[in-house]
Design a protein around this motif. Structure first.
Motif, PDB file in Angstrom:
ATOM      1  N   LEU A  87      23.849  14.099 -56.759  1.00 45.73           N
ATOM      2  CA  LEU A  87      23.235  14.237 -55.423  1.00 45.73           C
ATOM      3  C   LEU A  87      24.276  14.033 -54.324  1.00 45.73           C
ATOM      4  O   LEU A  87      24.287  14.750 -53.317  1.00 45.73           O
ATOM      5  CB  LEU A  87      22.088  13.222 -55.261  1.00 45.73           C
ATOM      6  CG  LEU A  87      20.797  13.547 -56.032  1.00 45.73           C
ATOM      7  CD1 LEU A  87      19.855  12.341 -56.052  1.00 45.73           C
ATOM      8  CD2 LEU A  87      20.087  14.769 -55.435  1.00 45.73           C
ATOM      9  N   SER A  91      25.685  16.869 -51.407  1.00 48.72           N
ATOM     10  CA  SER A  91      25.163  16.604 -50.056  1.00 48.72           C
ATOM     11  C   SER A  91      26.234  15.964 -49.192  1.00 48.72           C
ATOM     12  O   SER A  91      27.366  15.764 -49.624  1.00 48.72           O
ATOM     13  CB  SER A  91      23.958  15.661 -50.163  1.00 48.72           C
ATOM     14  OG  SER A  91      24.392  14.352 -50.512  1.00 48.72           O
ATOM     15  N   ILE A 250      12.196  16.745 -56.614  1.00 48.08           N
ATOM     16  CA  ILE A 250      13.386  16.169 -57.262  1.00 48.08           C
ATOM     17  C   ILE A 250      13.154  15.850 -58.747  1.00 48.08           C
ATOM     18  O   ILE A 250      14.075  15.901 -59.544  1.00 48.08           O
ATOM     19  CB  ILE A 250      13.903  14.922 -56.489  1.00 48.08           C
ATOM     20  CG1 ILE A 250      15.258  14.457 -57.041  1.00 48.08           C
ATOM     21  CG2 ILE A 250      12.913  13.799 -56.512  1.00 48.08           C
ATOM     22  CD1 ILE A 250      15.880  13.299 -56.288  1.00 48.08           C
ATOM     23  N   LEU A 291      17.999  19.286 -60.874  1.00 47.78           N
ATOM     24  CA  LEU A 291      19.062  19.531 -59.902  1.00 47.78           C
ATOM     25  C   LEU A 291      20.029  20.591 -60.419  1.00 47.78           C
ATOM     26  O   LEU A 291      20.478  21.476 -59.673  1.00 47.78           O
ATOM     27  CB  LEU A 291      19.803  18.222 -59.587  1.00 47.78           C
ATOM     28  CG  LEU A 291      20.912  18.326 -58.541  1.00 47.78           C
ATOM     29  CD1 LEU A 291      20.362  18.783 -57.188  1.00 47.78           C
ATOM     30  CD2 LEU A 291      21.639  16.996 -58.354  1.00 47.78           C
TER      31      LEU A 291
END
Ligand SMILES: Cc1ncc(COP(=O)(O)O)c(C=O)c1O
Length: 398
Positions: A87, A91, A250, A291
């Motif tokens: 993550l 990001s 998610i 993801l």
């Protein structure tokens, strides 16, 4: 319908539910206990981003379940370390705290902002949120909501939330004072009926919050994880918020949520935050495969293309029946009905075997699986067309 074996009364009656009991799901379809099939454009409230029971999630859960379920949040586990790193890599954030629901992630964001205020801004604690905004159902997140129906519930509310107007920078500026520590918003207000913050508003908000050393918190529980065509919605506006919350998509259908923060904002000290199941390896193993699928550029391009197709089909339907605008982005869209007929359409669609949602009396919301097919979209549109013709509530001009 065979409903006799089900003890409905043992569940708290917290909402109106149709008396169907769902027993199986696959992709865009659900089946109830009578064998009836439903085409699902709700997908667990924008949760099942890969559709119902995707094989990758089922396999990841089965494999992880045999390895390790919960060592304790006081110990590291491999899936949570890997998911946090993935993550962060995808990001603008530096650290992650895992939660079990969107509300819990937002509760964490509120606590993190207050901690930042205590450490760096003389105890500032107020958070500016927005009229119409939705952030969850814990006491603090309900207090952060700008939902009219919540205003009189469960008083007294948690203090420290002031409500501005979406896309109105002056209304935000007016509320900033020495106690303000953050501004928090959904990039697209979902429960309010799909009202997007413009990219320009998000950019101006970022500049304003920087100018006043305020944290910008984006609640991407509904808009994140590819829902609007980029992995995270803030990318559309080319901004970098300080804090983001994720939920719904998610976990691809399992309860997982996350609070992400930049290094500057990531200021919890030992004892400030935690939770028994937070970051458990079972849910994080699901999060990892989700993801992996969603972050692929071809997948996100697919969301954009399919979203444009759904949008144009809804626009055609609207033109044909004299309805209103289509709002939203990617695969989070609403059709303005111009009349308070949403609930009735939802019931008729359910009877016809199509699941849609009406977040407001005059709007329908569409949040299908991100891999929904054009054929499935066409089937849903055909169903709506038939309902609108039958209802005869509007002129059919084409
Ligand atoms: C934008 C937003 N924030 C927070 C929440 C709360 O998430 P949860 O229901 O998982 O607590 C929701 C749920 O609909 C949401 O849409």
């Amino acid at each position: 319908m065979n409903i006799a074996p089900y003890p409905f009364d043992a569940l708290m009656d917290i909402t109106t539910r149709p008396q169907a009991v769902f027993v199986r799901g696959q992709g865009s379809f659900l089946w109830d206990n009578t064998g009836k099939r439903y085409l699902d454009f709700v997908q667990g409230w924008a949760v099942n981003c890969l559709g119902h029971s995707p094989a990758v999630v089922a396999d990841a859960l089965a494999t992880q379940a045999k390895l390790l379920l919960t060592p304790s949040p006081a110990f590291y586990n491999e899936p949570s370390l890997k998911l946090a790193k993935a993550l962060v890599d995808h990001s603008c954030f530096d650290q992650v705290f895992f939660a079990n629901s969107g509300a819990e992630a937002n509760e964490g964001a509120i606590k993190l902002a207050r901690k930042y205020g205590a450490l760096h801004k003389n105890g500032a604690f107020e958070i500016i949120t927005f009229e119409g905004g939705f952030h969850g159902r814990t006491l603090a997140t309900m207090s952060a909501c700008g939902k009219k129906a919540f205003e009189t519930l469960f008083e007294p509310k948690v203090p420290g939330f002031r409500k501005a107007k979406l896309n109105d920078l002056a209304s935000v500026r007016k509320l900033i004072n020495d106690n303000t520590v953050a501004v928090m918003l959904e990039p697209i207000q979902g429960e309010a009926g799909i009202w997007p913050a413009t990219d320009q508003f998000l950019q101006e908000l970022r500049a304003l919050t920087k100018e006043h050393d305020l944290l910008l918190i984006v609640d991407e529980i509904q808009t994140g994880m590819g829902r609007t065509g980029t992995l995270f919605h803030y990318e559309h506006a080319d901004i970098e918020p300080d804090i983001m919350t994720l939920g719904k998509g998610i976990g691809g259908g399992v309860p997982l949520a996350a609070l992400l923060a930049t290094e500057r904002a990531s200021c919890f000290e030992h004892g400030d935050q935690g939770g028994t199941f937070n970051g458990n390896p079972l849910m994080c193993a699901a999060g990892l495969v989700v993801l992996d699928q969603i972050a692929a550029s071809e997948f996100l391009k697919g969301v954009v293309d399919t979203g444009l197709f759904l949008e144009s089909e809804l626009q055609r339907l609207s033109a044909r029946h004299g309805l209103g605008e289509v709002r939203g982005r990617g695969l989070l869209l609403a059709l303005d009905l111009k009349l308070p007929i949403g609930a009735s359409i939802v019931v008729q669609a359910f009877e016809a075997g199509v699941l849609i949602n009406s977040p407001q009396p005059d709007a329908l919301r569409f949040m299908p699986a991100l891999n929904v097919s054009r054929e499935e979209i066409a089937e849903m549109i055909e169903c709506l067309d038939a309902i609108l013709i039958k209802a005869g509530i509007a002129r059919r001009v084409a």
